[in-house]
Design a protein around this motif. Structure first.
Motif, PDB file in Angstrom:
ATOM      1  N   VAL A   1       0.838  -1.194   0.000  1.00  0.00           N
ATOM      2  CA  VAL A   1       0.000   0.000   0.000  1.00  0.00           C
ATOM      3  C   VAL A   1       0.872   1.243   0.000  1.00  0.00           C
ATOM      4  O   VAL A   1       1.748   1.401   0.863  1.00  0.00           O
ATOM      5  N   VAL A   2       0.656   2.100  -0.965  1.00  0.00           N
ATOM      6  CA  VAL A   2       1.191   3.458  -0.965  1.00  0.00           C
ATOM      7  C   VAL A   2      -0.018   4.376  -0.919  1.00  0.00           C
ATOM      8  O   VAL A   2      -0.783   4.455  -1.891  1.00  0.00           O
ATOM      9  N   ASP A   3      -0.218   5.034   0.223  1.00  0.00           N
ATOM     10  CA  ASP A   3      -1.428   5.818   0.432  1.00  0.00           C
ATOM     11  C   ASP A   3      -1.647   6.816  -0.698  1.00  0.00           C
ATOM     12  O   ASP A   3      -0.738   7.564  -1.087  1.00  0.00           O
ATOM     13  N   GLY A   4      -2.892   6.773  -1.205  1.00  0.00           N
ATOM     14  CA  GLY A   4      -3.253   7.705  -2.262  1.00  0.00           C
ATOM     15  C   GLY A   4      -2.772   7.324  -3.636  1.00  0.00           C
ATOM     16  O   GLY A   4      -3.016   8.060  -4.605  1.00  0.00           O
ATOM     17  N   LYS A   5      -2.099   6.139  -3.760  1.00  0.00           N
ATOM     18  CA  LYS A   5      -1.601   5.735  -5.071  1.00  0.00           C
ATOM     19  C   LYS A   5      -1.916   4.275  -5.385  1.00  0.00           C
ATOM     20  O   LYS A   5      -2.685   3.986  -6.292  1.00  0.00           O
TER      21      LYS A   5
END
Length: 736
Positions: free
Chosen positions: A644-648
């Motif tokens: 998980v890469v927040d916002g991506k």
């Protein structure tokens, strides 16, 4: 001209060299004032960086003239930035204080009514939060995939035609699991095999699991445990449109909105689901039925002041599903070779009201009420002679609770009472075998949570229920059930905690079980409340938990080991009687389930790895004969790897293994392995997702035909593996 530039450069170069400055830092802990060794200090916009020495100090040279910004960071502490304008008027040692970060997000559990954080609650509870969004992309129309994220939980298909399913916890049958919505027991009974298929996950914010006997909390039915589904509140404005398509015929359109202004707020979920019939093995019978479903769940909130809340909610669900012969589903003619179908029509209307008032001393008073009406018409065409299993009726439920929460520095005491009514009236399709039944239960309960010290907490509870059951054969009379419960939490050290608990439970007999579902309730007799006893249970569990970030804000390790033991006295079986019909009777023995669950969860930067193993030994004794419970694997492994890469980005890989299962024939199934992958990409307000589920194409019809005697249809087949096999779905989420 060129010589002029060279002359200017030669003049400026020594001036630049003269405009270089130095600065020294001392980096310390905000609370202890101790120096921090190894902290990194960088000058933003350059490649200049340095590390603090054993005294916590560092010196920067060659700082250019003007405004410069420095960033200080160290594992386990919040980053800090500040700006200096050079040259400095006072070139003294600059002291930097770093503050420790919060090691864990606080998760508050509501199932026990004490609203304690999960780390400080003696009752062993598991909570899902981040997994909800991922599960909504995998299965936007139901919660089946979501609730199987936890170990020791299995969604068991009860009917190949309708795809009805129940939730099994710790190997016990589905009727021993209680499902709540926001603390309301809205599900079960006549709707039990369709509940997990009719609840969309898009408006959920948290899912809580209390494993083992939990009848002390909400009354009968939670012998195996309970699942509490918590809806989103209007804490933030949110508008979300969710669209989904799958290659096997699923289409979804979901809409969620949340808004708060001044003293008012509202949330609303509207969902629409269509699924074409799907025949994975081309045998002429559907493996996924044709489904049309609509959900509408509005909720209105009122906040008179900071310590009060009132909300009104409603839930409307309509669903039609039909499975069986693909020709008949497509409105083809019925004949001697094409006769079997399973049709289900359901409607649910539920209202909810909840209000609380918190006083200045922290005490709280709460009232809540729900009224639910569930109507269902089931029609199964069974054989070439045109015989049908028709069953229809309406189930009306109500639940009311009043509780008072007393909070003291070391004590939290909750007193309460609740009343539960359940009335089922069968539609008079066959007046000779009506199975009308009524239940009226009122209970008194007290729960005491005592913080005995910095390391020890004790939670005790006692409920006394008085239940009355009546039906076509008579009335049971008032039956008292005294249900004690105890849980102990001991924090050995900051990362290590131990929990020990146990309790008692019960369940009243009812005609609605997963055994009667495949029969379409044909020839299933009404419960004899005069002679069939309620089931009673005893449960114990021991839990070891280790949670630590290992000194890093980017690492989190959780280890959990739980041992459990469940005993059910007087388990109820559906047996064939002397007339050839099916009657409910108490077994002459015990039902037992024992085993352990092992969980490892490791988060490192953007990656999270979860692995869970369950060993379960579940069996039943009847008249001295001991048999394993059917469709309860002894070994299971499940897990996932998430990036998980927040916002991506969100990329997940999940897998599950099940060992062999005992079938009703006494034979064993084969073991199973399933895996899937999901990819989500967020671009501004848009989220694009692609999910490939069960890409190993593990399905029962790859190993055997599900067409069985006596009519060579799938009606009486044990379902021990997926029926749909591999499928992929894709969709779009739009955040307005």
């Amino acid at each position: 001209m060129r010589s002029g530039f060279l002359f200017l450069f030669l003049i400026c170069f020594p001036l630049v060299g003269l405009s270089q400055y130095s600065i020294s830092f001392l980096v310390i802990d905000h609370e202890s004032n101790e120096p921090i060794v190894g902290a990194k200090v960088i000058l933003q916009g350059t490649r200049l960086g340095a590390i603090t020495d054993t005294s916590g100090q560092v010196t920067f040279d060659n700082i250019p003239d003007g405004e410069n910004t420095f960033q200080i960071s160290f594992i386990g502490y919040s980053d800090k930035t500040f700006t200096h304008v050079f040259p400095l008027t006072d070139n003294v040692l600059t002291i930097i204080e770093l503050e420790r970060e919060e090691e864990l997000d606080v998760v508050v559990v509501e199932a026990t009514r004490s609203n304690r954080s999960i780390e400080d609650l003696p009752t062993r509870t598991e909570v899902l939060t981040e997994e909800i969004d991922e599960a909504a992309s995998m299965e936007p129309s139901k919660i089946s995939h979501l609730i199987t994220h936890s170990t020791g939980i299995q969604v068991q298909t009860t009917s190949a035609g309708s795809n009805g399913a129940v939730v099994r916890m710790q190997g016990l049958n589905g009727r021993y699991t209680q499902i709540l919505k926001d603390g309301f027991p809205l599900y079960g009974g006549f709707s039990g095999s369709l509940d997990v298929l009719q609840i969309p996950p898009l408006d959920l914010r948290q899912v809580e699991f209390v494993k083992g006997s939990a009848s002390t909390l909400y009354g009968g039915g939670a012998i195996g445990g309970l699942i509490n589904l918590l809806s989103k509140k209007p804490d933030a404005d949110e508008t979300l449109l969710h669209m989904n398509l799958s290659h096997i015929g699923s289409r979804d359109m979901n809409f969620f909105a949340s808004k708060k202004w001044d003293k008012w707020g509202f949330t609303n979920l509207a969902s629409f689901h269509l699924h074409n019939p799907y025949d994975a093995d081309n045998d002429g019978y559907s493996d996924i039925p044709e489904v049309l479903k609509v959900n509408f769940n509005p909720r209105l909130f009122f906040y008179p002041d900071d310590r009060s809340q009132i909300y009104l909610g409603a839930m409307f669900t309509m669903e039609d599903r039909i499975g069986g012969d693909m020709l008949l589903i497509d409105d083809g003619p019925m004949d001697a070779n094409h006769f079997y179908f399973d049709s289900q029509e359901t409607n649910r209307i539920t209202t909810q009201i909840s209000a609380y008032r918190e006083f200045k001393n922290g005490n709280r008073i709460t009232f809540k009420n729900s009224v639910s009406s569930f109507e269902r018409y089931s029609k199964i065409s069974m054989n070439p002679l045109g015989e049908e299993a028709n069953f229809a009726g309406r189930q009306n439920n109500s639940f009311s609770e009043f509780n008072f929460n007393v909070k003291k520095p070391k004590h939290n005491i909750i007193f309460g009472l609740n009343v539960y009514t359940d009335e089922f009236k069968e539609r008079e399709i066959d007046t000779s075998a009506l199975r009308n039944q009524q239940f009226f239960t009122y209970g008194l309960f007290v729960n005491h949570l005592w913080d005995a010290g910095d390391k020890l907490s004790l939670e005790t509870g006692l409920r006394t229920d008085f239940a009355i059951a009546s039906g076509m054969t008579g009335e049971s009379g008032v039956q008292p059930f005294v249900l004690p419960r105890i849980s102990l939490l001991y924090k050995v050290a900051k990362p290590l905690s131990l929990r020990l608990g146990g309790g008692m439970g019960y369940r009243m007999p009812t005609v609605f079980t997963e055994d009667a579902e495949p029969l379409g309730y044909r020839n299933v007799k009404a419960v004899d409340f005069l002679n069939v006893k309620a089931e009673r249970s005893y449960n114990g569990n021991f839990d070891i938990k280790f949670v630590s970030n290992l000194g890093s804000k980017n690492i989190l390790l959780t280890l959990n080991q739980m041992f459990y033991y469940n005993v059910i006295d007087n388990p109820i079986l559906l047996n064939i009687d002397q007339t050839g019909g099916y009657a409910y009777e108490n077994a002459n023995g015990l039902m037992q389930s024992r085993g352990f669950e092992s969980q490892v969860k490791f988060t490192f930067w953007w990656f999270t790895l979860f692995v869970g193993y369950t060993y379960n030994d579940a069996f039943i004794e009847d008249g001295g004969i001991k048999e394993r419970l059917i469709l309860a694997p002894q070994h299971s492994i499940k897990g996932d790897l998430l990036f998980v890469v927040d916002g991506k980005w969100r990329i997940g890989l999940d897998y599950e293994y099940k060992s062999k299962q005992v079938l009703s024939t006494g034979l064993y199934s084969r073991d199973l392995f399933m895996s899937g992958v999901i990819v989500e990409r967020t671009i501004n307000r848009f989220v694009i997702f692609l999910n490939a589920e069960n890409f190993t194409d593990t399905r029962q019809t790859r190993y055997e035909s599900i067409l069985t005697s006596p009519y060579n249809t799938p009606q009486y087949t044990d379902i021990w593996a997926p029926l749909d096999g591999f499928f992929f779905n894709a969709g779009l989420k739009i955040k307005f």
